[in-house]
Design a protein around this motif. Structure first.
Motif, PDB file in Angstrom:
ATOM      1  N   ARG A  97     -32.066  43.032   7.497  1.00 19.65           N
ATOM      2  CA  ARG A  97     -30.698  43.512   7.252  1.00 19.65           C
ATOM      3  C   ARG A  97     -29.714  42.346   7.169  1.00 19.65           C
ATOM      4  N   LEU A  98     -29.928  41.311   7.979  1.00 22.24           N
ATOM      5  CA  LEU A  98     -29.069  40.126   7.909  1.00 22.24           C
ATOM      6  C   LEU A  98     -29.185  39.442   6.545  1.00 22.24           C
ATOM      7  N   TYR A  99     -30.400  39.372   6.033  1.00 21.65           N
ATOM      8  CA  TYR A  99     -30.593  38.764   4.716  1.00 21.65           C
ATOM      9  C   TYR A  99     -29.925  39.600   3.627  1.00 21.65           C
ATOM     10  N   LEU A 100     -30.011  40.922   3.757  1.00 26.48           N
ATOM     11  CA  LEU A 100     -29.346  41.807   2.799  1.00 26.48           C
ATOM     12  C   LEU A 100     -27.832  41.623   2.854  1.00 26.48           C
ATOM     13  N   ASN A 101     -27.306  41.439   4.064  1.00 25.03           N
ATOM     14  CA  ASN A 101     -25.873  41.176   4.204  1.00 25.03           C
ATOM     15  C   ASN A 101     -25.500  39.838   3.573  1.00 25.03           C
ATOM     16  N   LYS A 115     -10.359  36.372   8.575  1.00 25.24           N
ATOM     17  CA  LYS A 115     -10.806  37.595   9.237  1.00 25.24           C
ATOM     18  C   LYS A 115     -11.844  38.341   8.406  1.00 25.24           C
ATOM     19  N   ARG A 116     -11.642  38.409   7.083  1.00 21.11           N
ATOM     20  CA  ARG A 116     -12.524  39.181   6.206  1.00 21.11           C
ATOM     21  C   ARG A 116     -13.920  38.587   6.126  1.00 21.11           C
ATOM     22  N   THR A 117     -14.060  37.269   6.365  1.00 17.44           N
ATOM     23  CA  THR A 117     -15.345  36.600   6.174  1.00 17.44           C
ATOM     24  C   THR A 117     -15.948  36.026   7.456  1.00 17.44           C
ATOM     25  N   ALA A 118     -15.246  36.170   8.576  1.00 21.05           N
ATOM     26  CA  ALA A 118     -15.679  35.521   9.821  1.00 21.05           C
ATOM     27  C   ALA A 118     -17.044  35.995  10.307  1.00 21.05           C
ATOM     28  N   GLN A 119     -17.425  37.222   9.950  1.00 21.14           N
ATOM     29  CA  GLN A 119     -18.693  37.769  10.430  1.00 21.14           C
ATOM     30  C   GLN A 119     -19.829  37.671   9.414  1.00 21.14           C
ATOM     31  N   ARG A 120     -19.625  36.891   8.360  1.00 19.22           N
ATOM     32  CA  ARG A 120     -20.739  36.677   7.435  1.00 19.22           C
ATOM     33  C   ARG A 120     -21.888  36.009   8.183  1.00 19.22           C
ATOM     34  N   PRO A 121     -23.141  36.327   7.829  1.00 22.41           N
ATOM     35  CA  PRO A 121     -24.301  35.890   8.624  1.00 22.41           C
ATOM     36  C   PRO A 121     -24.366  34.396   8.918  1.00 22.41           C
ATOM     37  N   VAL A 122     -24.086  33.541   7.926  1.00 22.89           N
ATOM     38  CA  VAL A 122     -24.166  32.096   8.162  1.00 22.89           C
ATOM     39  C   VAL A 122     -22.993  31.636   9.018  1.00 22.89           C
ATOM     40  N   THR A 123     -21.814  32.134   8.713  1.00 25.31           N
ATOM     41  CA  THR A 123     -20.611  31.736   9.450  1.00 25.31           C
ATOM     42  C   THR A 123     -20.708  32.110  10.921  1.00 25.31           C
ATOM     43  N   SER A 124     -21.227  33.306  11.183  1.00 28.31           N
ATOM     44  CA  SER A 124     -21.330  33.780  12.568  1.00 28.31           C
ATOM     45  C   SER A 124     -22.504  33.164  13.309  1.00 28.31           C
ATOM     46  N   GLY A 125     -23.410  32.487  12.605  1.00 31.30           N
ATOM     47  CA  GLY A 125     -24.578  31.877  13.228  1.00 31.30           C
ATOM     48  C   GLY A 125     -25.779  32.788  13.317  1.00 31.30           C
ATOM     49  N   ALA A 126     -25.661  34.014  12.798  1.00 32.17           N
ATOM     50  CA  ALA A 126     -26.785  34.954  12.842  1.00 32.17           C
ATOM     51  C   ALA A 126     -27.925  34.506  11.934  1.00 32.17           C
TER      52      ALA A 126
END
Length: 301
Positions: free
Chosen positions: A11-15, A79-90
């Motif tokens: 799911r992270l990769y799909l995001n 705010k709109r992009t802070a939770q993107r997988p790479v940015t958040s470290g996921a």
């Protein structure tokens, strides 16, 4: 890896590749397919349709991976992009780049089933895709680079439909008529229009973190600039379509697209984040109108 972890990773990769936001690859697909129909003078066949449809999806997904790695330090402040997988470290940088490389290789595998001129053009397309994420650091209008990247499927469609077997720049020139490059330039203005709308959403954040965008460059003329970009795109695409033999049904598709431009003006004129983002997200319908007009015109000859 446990059975519970795998779906989460997937799911992270799909995001990461924005699988839940197909509007992104549709913006690339419609002009590419319209060019493919023009080049083939009608139905291009299942092979080329499959190559360019899947190739567009794969390369857009690979581009998202590269873009998120390049922008990870900027995205954390928006705010709109802070939770993107790479940015958040996921998802790690290595994972993102590996996924992007894998997707790009799959797309290249599809290109290998076409012809030599198209394969040669694919290297130029990849180079522009890799350059774009860094353009916003140095160019006042980085959307122009994005416009080239998002429009490169047009000359590739012509070379795939018309190209020969020789591995040379002369073969590329012979298989891609001047009209195809003109269509690329015309489509670039559509990209400038909708990506400026997108940049208008993050204007305040971009000022704070120092990113260059067309919305900031245009300043108080941003809305006028967007409408001018749309007008140039539609006028140029119309003239080129007529030059390539398209007729009244094609013009009907252009008229539907123009009506959507007027609607977009009502969305962006007050510069609200919600309105500008909606205008950006709905642009793929404009591209569909032009594509549908092209296909229908050629089919009804």
């Amino acid at each position: 890896m446990s059975s519970n972890a795998s779906p989460t990773r997937f799911r992270l990769y799909l995001n990461l590749i924005r699988w839940d936001r197909p509007a992104g690859w549709l913006l690339l697909l419609w002009p590419t397919l319209a060019a493919l129909w023009m080049a083939a003078d009608g139905w291009p066949g299942w092979h080329l349709l499959t190559v360019f449809t899947l190739g567009t999806i794969l390369m857009r997904s690979a581009g998202c991976c590269v873009n998120d790695v390049a922008d990870r330090d900027f995205d954390k402040h928006v705010k709109r992009t802070a939770q993107r997988p790479v940015t958040s470290g996921a998802v790690s940088v290595k994972e993102a780049l590996a996924l992007g490389a894998g997707l790009a290789l799959l797309a290249f595998g599809l290109v290998l089933t076409t012809n030599a001129p198209t394969i040669l053009l694919s290297f130029a397309a990849l180079a522009v895709t890799l350059v774009y994420p860094y353009a916003k650091r140095v160019l006042n209008m980085p959307q122009a680079v994005l416009g080239v990247a998002f429009s490169f499927g047009i000359p590739m469609a012509f070379s795939a439909a018309l190209g020969g077997t020789e591995w040379s720049l002369a073969a590329v020139q012979a298989s891609v008529p001047l009209a195809a490059w003109a269509l690329l330039v015309a489509n670039l203005f559509w990209v400038l229009a909708y990506d400026t709308e997108y940049a208008m959403v993050d204007r305040d954040d971009d000022i704070r973190i120092g990113i260059k965008t067309s919305a900031l460059t245009l300043g108080r003329f941003d809305v006028a600039g967007v409408m001018a970009f749309y007008a140039i795109y539609l006028a140029a695409w119309t003239a080129l379509g007529l030059r390539l033999g398209l007729g009244r049904v094609f013009l009907l598709g252009i008229a539907v697209a123009a009506a959507q431009v007027l609607w977009h003006y009502t969305l962006i004129k007050d510069r609200s984040r919600e309105g500008c983002f909606k205008a950006f997200r709905e642009n793929h319908w404009l591209g569909l109108a032009v594509f549908a007009g092209t296909v229908a015109d050629l089919a009804l000859r």
